[in-house]
Design a protein around this motif. Structure first.
Motif, mmCIF file in Angstrom:
data_model
loop_
_atom_site.group_PDB
_atom_site.id
_atom_site.type_symbol
_atom_site.label_atom_id
_atom_site.label_comp_id
_atom_site.label_asym_id
_atom_site.label_seq_id
_atom_site.Cartn_x
_atom_site.Cartn_y
_atom_site.Cartn_z
ATOM 1 N N VAL A 238 0.882 -1.169 -0.208
ATOM 2 C CA VAL A 238 -0.096 0.051 -0.005
ATOM 3 C C VAL A 238 0.986 1.176 0.059
ATOM 4 N N GLN A 240 1.406 4.982 1.145
ATOM 5 C CA GLN A 240 0.849 5.796 2.165
ATOM 6 C C GLN A 240 1.600 7.087 2.365
ATOM 7 N N THR A 257 -7.156 7.190 4.224
ATOM 8 C CA THR A 257 -8.038 6.525 3.246
ATOM 9 C C THR A 257 -7.417 6.136 2.131
ATOM 10 N N GLY A 258 -7.859 5.345 1.403
ATOM 11 C CA GLY A 258 -7.425 5.072 -0.070
ATOM 12 C C GLY A 258 -7.703 5.999 -0.831
ATOM 13 N N ASP A 324 -7.356 -2.153 -5.331
ATOM 14 C CA ASP A 324 -8.703 -2.389 -4.471
ATOM 15 C C ASP A 324 -9.025 -0.792 -3.853
ATOM 16 N N THR A 326 -11.180 0.649 -2.300
ATOM 17 C CA THR A 326 -11.763 0.838 -0.908
ATOM 18 C C THR A 326 -10.788 0.834 0.172
ATOM 19 N N GLU A 327 -9.714 0.027 -0.008
ATOM 20 C CA GLU A 327 -8.788 -0.082 1.160
ATOM 21 C C GLU A 327 -7.290 0.633 0.372
ATOM 22 N N ILE A 329 -5.012 -0.970 -1.677
ATOM 23 C CA ILE A 329 -4.093 -1.873 -1.588
ATOM 24 C C ILE A 329 -3.953 -2.393 -2.935
ATOM 25 N N SER A 515 2.727 -5.052 3.007
ATOM 26 C CA SER A 515 1.622 -5.713 3.908
ATOM 27 C C SER A 515 1.895 -7.200 3.639
#
Length: 560
Positions: A238, A240, A257-258, A324, A326-327, A329, A515
């Protein structure tokens, strides 16, 4: 099912000459025409034998009973009975064993017996006559037919009509039965339909075997036997962003958030599957050489003289990156013929992604810091120049503080002005006397003159001096001080801007957090033989169904 036989029809013909002769006689009793033809005589004899109380007659004279029967028959004829009712009466008479000469005679005899020939119960109880009655009726009919001369064959109602031989017979053979013929036709049609169905089913099975089953078997044989096992290494990471405590608005709303790093994530996703990443991976780790290995099956193997575009197509097939939203990732899977190579390619691509993440905001951060630092340097230079100008003005006018010198001079002038006013008041009080003292008056006047001279001197010093007027010196000194203050403020503002730029640059920093680390699998991940075979079957079935529907529609359109 029992079919009731039809009643035989009898028709009686009278002799017109005999009837006219009987009518001309003077005998008051009515006389019946004697039958002149053999057929009429036969019917008369049969009727006489069938009557319960027959009376022998001779000649042309009829008995009273015969005349009464004729009268009853005439009365019945006048009733206007229908042919169906007459036939029904004859059938009822045959059922009861009565010998009748006509339909009207049957009605008459039934009524004499107390039987209603038109009652529904009698109609429903009709049965076939016995053999004796049938033979007797047939004998009477044959005898009557044999005695009728050829010249008297004229048809008159009512009389017996001879059955024609060309009419359909009630005696049918096994092949002439309509039900059997209909059943045979139905069986023939059913056999034809079943034959066509078997033929169509055979053709359908042949087409399915040719276009669906055989290709599916070939695909399954490849996936289960020929396909080289492939190993897929999966990893997740991810992107950040450094959090800022002073963020507000939409930035603070989406912080963490994403959505905050969605653009960066999609950019990294595109970069991993780009040609630049493919070229770097091939130069560093030999991607093309690995997939050109002869141990790989011909379908998945890359030709040794393959172009870079073909190799890039293989790279896109074996490197899958998903995002993704929503996340936020990124999920990556790298497929290779060996687990070690799969892990090696995955780690290399992750390294390239980290470099790309660092480069995303490096230019923005550099631009922000360079501008703030240059602005702070210019402000510091301006401050030093303003300070030098201030020192120069102070050295030239010999006054470190022009404002303080001017204030002190103004205070001295004010003090002298007060003393001058006091002396003038003393002088005025002395002159008010009748005989003022000249010495005192001269002394006061001398003091006033000195004070005025001192005030004028001080005012002259205020307006001009050795290095210029105090006002001009004060103006130069004040301007130099103000320039210095402005330069100091600029320095402070540039330092604040530099600190803000440094904070923004730190906030713009992107870093990639892994991750799920890439770890090589110990078993082959691909091919998924059963799933791929089932998918091939569905694909071939869909293609065949689409072609079949198209052909059926076109055939229907052409035939219509």
């Amino acid at each position: 099912m029992t079919t009731k036989p039809k009643a035989q029809k009898f028709r009686i013909r009278r002799n017109s000459s005999t009837a006219s002769a009987a009518a001309a006689t003077s005998d008051p009793a009515p006389q019946q025409d004697a039958p002149s033809s053999p057929q009429g005589q036969a019917y008369s004899q049969g009727a006489a034998q069938a009557m319960p109380d027959p009376s022998a007659v001779s000649g042309t004279v009829e008995s009273a009973q015969s005349v009464a029967s004729e009268t009853d028959i005439d009365a019945i004829r006048q009733e206007g009975l229908t042919g169906r009712q007459l036939r029904m009466a004859r059938r009822v008479a045959q059922k009861n064993g009565l010998a009748v000469t006509s339909d009207f005679d049957a009605v008459r005899q039934l009524r004499q017996q107390g039987i209603d020939p038109f009652q529904r119960a009698n109609v429903l109880e009709l049965v076939a006559p016995n053999d004796a009655q049938t033979q007797a009726a047939a004998g009477h009919m044959q005898a009557a037919t044999a005695k009728v001369p050829a010249d008297q064959a004229k048809v008159q109602l009512p009389q017996t009509v001879q059955r024609q031989k060309n009419l359909p017979s009630t005696q049918v053979g096994p092949g002439d039965n309509p039900a059997e013929r209909r059943a045979g036709e139905i069986r023939r049609i059913q056999r034809d339909i079943a034959k066509r169905r078997r033929r169509n089913l055979t053709a359908l099975l042949g087409r399915l075997a040719m276009f669906v089953i055989l290709p599916t078997i070939a695909a399954g044989w490849y996936f289960f036997v020929m396909a080289t096992p492939m190993y897929g290494t999966k990893s997740e990471f991810v992107i950040q962003q450094a959090e800022s405590s002073g963020s507000s608005g939409l930035g603070g709303l989406f912080q963490g958030t994403g959505l905050a790093t969605q653009t960066d994530s999609t950019t990294v996703q595109s970069y991993i599957t780009s040609r630049e990443a493919f070229i770097r991976l091939d130069d560093d780790h030999g991607f093309i050489e690995h997939f050109s290995d002869p141990d790989i099956d011909a379908i998945q193997r890359l030709d040794e003289d393959a172009s870079r575009e073909a190799a890039y197509g293989v790279f896109q097939d074996h490197v899958q990156v998903g995002y993704d939203p929503t996340e936020g990732i990124l999920k990556m899977e790298v497929i290779a013929a060996s687990p070690d190579k799969s892990q090696e390619f995955s780690e290399a691509l992750i390294g390239y992604a980290e470099e790309q993440v660092d480069q995303l905001t490096q230019r923005v951060r550099s631009d922000q810091m360079e501008g703030a630092q240059a602005e702070a340097a210019r402000a510091e230079i301006d401050r030093q120049a303003a300070l030098a100008a201030l020192v120069e003005v102070q050295e030239r006018i010999q006054q470190p503080d022009a404002t303080g010198a001017t204030a002190a001079l103004q205070q001295r002038i004010t003090t002298l002005q007060i003393e001058l006013d006091q002396e003038r008041l003393n002088l005025a009080s002395l002159l008010n006397n009748r005989r003022p003292n000249e010495a005192q008056v001269n002394a006061v006047e001398t003091q006033i003159t000195l004070l005025e001279g001192q005030i004028d001197l001080l005012r002259g010093q205020l307006s001009s001096g050795d290095g210029g007027s105090i006002v001009s010196n004060n103006a130069l000194l004040r301007q130099a001080e103000e320039n210095y203050l402005i330069a100091v403020q600029k320095v402070q503002s540039s330092l604040a801007s530099l600190d803000t730029a440094r904070i923004e640059a730190n906030r713009q920093v992107r870093y990639m957090s892994i991750s799920v680390a890439p770890i090589a699998p110990d078993e082959a991940t691909y091919p998924k033989s059963f799933e791929n075979t089932l998918l091939a079957f569905l694909i071939f079935s869909g293609i065949y169904l689409m072609i079949s529907l198209t052909a059926s529609i076109l055939r229907e359109q052409v035939s219509s």
